[in-house]
Scaffold this motif. Structure first.
Motif, PDB file in Angstrom:
ATOM      1  N   ARG A 160      -9.805   5.738  38.281  1.00  0.00           N
ATOM      2  CA  ARG A 160     -11.157   6.164  37.909  1.00  0.00           C
ATOM      3  C   ARG A 160     -12.023   6.185  39.148  1.00  0.00           C
ATOM      4  NH1 ARG A 160     -14.245   0.793  35.943  1.00  0.00           N
ATOM      5  NH2 ARG A 160     -15.967   2.199  36.371  1.00  0.00           N
ATOM      6  N   GLU A 161     -13.211   6.754  39.011  1.00  0.00           N
ATOM      7  CA  GLU A 161     -14.138   6.795  40.124  1.00  0.00           C
ATOM      8  C   GLU A 161     -14.853   5.457  40.263  1.00  0.00           C
ATOM      9  OE1 GLU A 161     -16.660  10.116  39.312  1.00  0.00           O
ATOM     10  OE2 GLU A 161     -15.304  11.555  40.243  1.00  0.00           O
ATOM     11  N   GLN A 163     -17.770   2.849  40.988  1.00  0.00           N
ATOM     12  CA  GLN A 163     -19.212   2.846  40.781  1.00  0.00           C
ATOM     13  C   GLN A 163     -19.909   2.547  42.115  1.00  0.00           C
ATOM     14  OE1 GLN A 163     -18.859  -0.290  37.879  1.00  0.00           O
ATOM     15  NE2 GLN A 163     -19.449   1.071  36.201  1.00  0.00           N
ATOM     16  N   ASP A 165     -23.590   3.447  44.688  1.00  0.00           N
ATOM     17  CA  ASP A 165     -24.988   3.838  44.674  1.00  0.00           C
ATOM     18  C   ASP A 165     -25.115   5.301  45.096  1.00  0.00           C
ATOM     19  OD1 ASP A 165     -27.844   4.117  45.468  1.00  0.00           O
ATOM     20  OD2 ASP A 165     -27.857   1.979  44.945  1.00  0.00           O
ATOM     21  N   PRO A 172     -18.060   9.432  44.749  1.00  0.00           N
ATOM     22  CA  PRO A 172     -17.315   8.174  44.792  1.00  0.00           C
ATOM     23  C   PRO A 172     -15.828   8.386  44.973  1.00  0.00           C
ATOM     24  CG  PRO A 172     -17.956   8.684  42.548  1.00  0.00           C
ATOM     25  CD  PRO A 172     -18.627   9.700  43.419  1.00  0.00           C
ATOM     26  N   ASP A 219     -19.517  -2.756  36.155  1.00  0.00           N
ATOM     27  CA  ASP A 219     -20.821  -2.601  35.532  1.00  0.00           C
ATOM     28  C   ASP A 219     -20.729  -1.623  34.377  1.00  0.00           C
ATOM     29  OD1 ASP A 219     -21.908  -4.304  37.411  1.00  0.00           O
ATOM     30  OD2 ASP A 219     -22.516  -2.677  38.761  1.00  0.00           O
ATOM     31  N   LYS A 220     -21.475  -1.906  33.331  1.00  0.00           N
ATOM     32  CA  LYS A 220     -21.443  -1.014  32.172  1.00  0.00           C
ATOM     33  C   LYS A 220     -22.024   0.340  32.537  1.00  0.00           C
ATOM     34  CE  LYS A 220     -25.721  -3.032  30.307  1.00  0.00           C
ATOM     35  NZ  LYS A 220     -26.293  -3.782  29.165  1.00  0.00           N
ATOM     36  N   GLU A 221     -21.470   1.385  31.932  1.00  0.00           N
ATOM     37  CA  GLU A 221     -21.922   2.752  32.159  1.00  0.00           C
ATOM     38  C   GLU A 221     -22.423   3.321  30.839  1.00  0.00           C
ATOM     39  OE1 GLU A 221     -18.815   5.043  33.946  1.00  0.00           O
ATOM     40  OE2 GLU A 221     -18.852   3.914  35.825  1.00  0.00           O
TER      41      GLU A 221
END
Length: 447
Positions: A160-161, A163, A165, A172, A219-221
């Protein structure tokens, strides 16, 4: 891709069964040193009906315990625009692009070259491990039969990509990050019997259910209607909770401030944290992203030259987000908006009020909320066929070896909850075409 397979089987007196597999895959989509994946699997079975303590039990036709464990790899991580991950064919490689990198030189814009994506050269195979325990049985000369399976499916090192900034200015990198589990049951039960030479029948059904969880994610998306958060289901429903309709101006003035100006008859959103303002912090997880269980039923019957077959399917406990605008560009306004929408005379309506207004103003009834999550549980007659085959004594006078006429129907009956708007229970989005009901007649001829 380059793959190698190996398999070994062992059978001892038809009582103890063992199989082992070894698979190796090599993919050029990963960097050297990370291209090889080794994926083993093993399964075993024990035929209890062959043991001395059950061999003479006439009621038991077959009884087998089995278990299996195995792994498989995944390298599908997108190969270009439009794929799940826009990572290119070789996501571990740094590439330069001309697009979007022009720079001014004198009075002209000159083409430039720049880096678009960050990369992680250590990415490797995503791995899924499945563990299964099962029981197969048949009783009373195979008149009753079935199987029960419990499985655990775990995927780790999910591709997956990362996370990052947005201030990085770059897309990413693809990384191995995250783990997800599915735990569930599959049950099949059946019965078949021959009453006499003229009549025989069979019935079998199946039911399955599972629980999906993100074990690790980061972190939640939060998306428009979904959220990915550890300890919850993947792409779980996440939105504001509807709390009825505004019945008066006083109720609007005395209610928490809504994200859009409220109107009488519009959907009222619930203030979850008690700060008297409905905002992003008041969105919650809502059950129904995946079915509580799915099931099916097969029925067959043969009486002399007549045969009947039908297949039913059902889903229970799932919700689909289906938001319909009362004013649609193609003019396809649902009749329900004319008779079911809120009015002062119909305060207990099933749909919000309809106002003449712009699309921008109508957002106050269409913002993402649980009112538009329809319970899409259903029970459907998927297909049914009635046939008649001419007997041999008739066919002897014809050039045919077999002649059968049949009448069939598909998607003809569906039982679901009563909704004000016509909802396809298998809809995958806001608008979708329903399955067609089909009735057909035909003939099967064999020469």
């Amino acid at each position: 891709m380059q793959s190698f397979f190996g398999r070994a089987n062992y059978n001892y007196k038809e009582k103890y069964l063992l199989e082992a597999n070894l698979r190796s895959d090599i993919s050029s989509r990963f960097a050297k040193g990370n291209r090889l994946g080794i994926f083993p699997s093993v399964s075993a079975g024990w035929r209890l009906d062959k043991e001395n303590f059950l061999e003479n039990v006439e009621a038991v036709s077959e009884l087998k315990l089995r278990g299996s464990w195995g792994q498989l790899g995944n390298q599908n991580i997108g190969s270009g625009p439009g794929d799940e991950l826009d990572s290119g064919v070789y996501p571990y490689q740094s590439t330069l692009a001309f697009d979007g990198f022009g720079y001014p030189f004198s009075d002209n814009v000159r083409p430039g070259v720049g880096l678009n994506n960050l990369v992680d050269q250590d990415i490797t195979w995503e791995t899924t491990t499945v563990t299964d325990f099962g029981l197969d049985f048949s009783l009373f000369d195979r008149k009753f039969y079935g199987s029960v399976d419990y499985y655990v499916k775990e995927t780790v090192d999910i591709l997956r990509e990362l996370q990052i900034d947005l201030s990085s200015g770059l897309n990413p990198p693809v990384v191995n990050l995250g783990a997800m589990t599915n735990k569930g049951w599959d049950i099949v039960l059946g019965h078949q019997n021959r009453i006499n030479d003229d009549f025989r029948y069979s019935i079998n059904g199946n039911v399955s259910w599972f629980k999906n969880r993100l074990k690790t994610f980061g972190d939640k998306e939060i998306g428009e209607r979904f959220i990915d958060e550890e300890s919850y289901a993947y792409q779980d429903w996440y939105m504001w909770e509807a709390d009825g309709f505004f019945q008066s101006e006083d109720e609007i003035n005395n209610s928490p401030v809504q994200p859009e100006p409220g109107k009488v008859g519009f959907i009222k959103l619930k203030d979850q944290n008690g700060d008297n303002v409905v905002d992003g912090d008041d969105r919650i997880h809502i059950d129904g992203r995946y079915p509580a269980y799915v099931y099916g039923l097969n029925l067959t019957a043969n009486y002399k030259n007549i045969d009947l077959r039908m297949f039913w399917e059902g889903v229970e406990g799932t919700k689909n987000y289906i938001a319909r605008d009362p004013f649609r560009q193609d003019g396809g306004t649902d009749v329900a908006w004319l008779i079911e929408a809120w009015t002062p005379e119909n305060p207990n309506s099933r749909l919000p009020a309809v106002y003449y207004e712009t699309a921008e103003e109508r957002r106050s009834i269409r913002y993402i909320n649980s009112f538009w999550l329809w319970d899409s549980s259903y029970f459907r007659l998927k297909n049914i066929t009635l046939g008649y085959s001419f007997p041999d004594e008739v066919l002897e006078k014809t050039p045919f070896n077999k002649l059968r006429f049949y009448l069939a129907a598909e998607n003809y009956l569906t039982f679901q909850k009563d909704y004000p708007i016509d909802v396809n229970p298998e809809a995958s989005g806001i608008d979708s075409y329903p399955f067609r009901k089909t009735i057909s007649m035909g003939v099967n001829i064999t020469f």
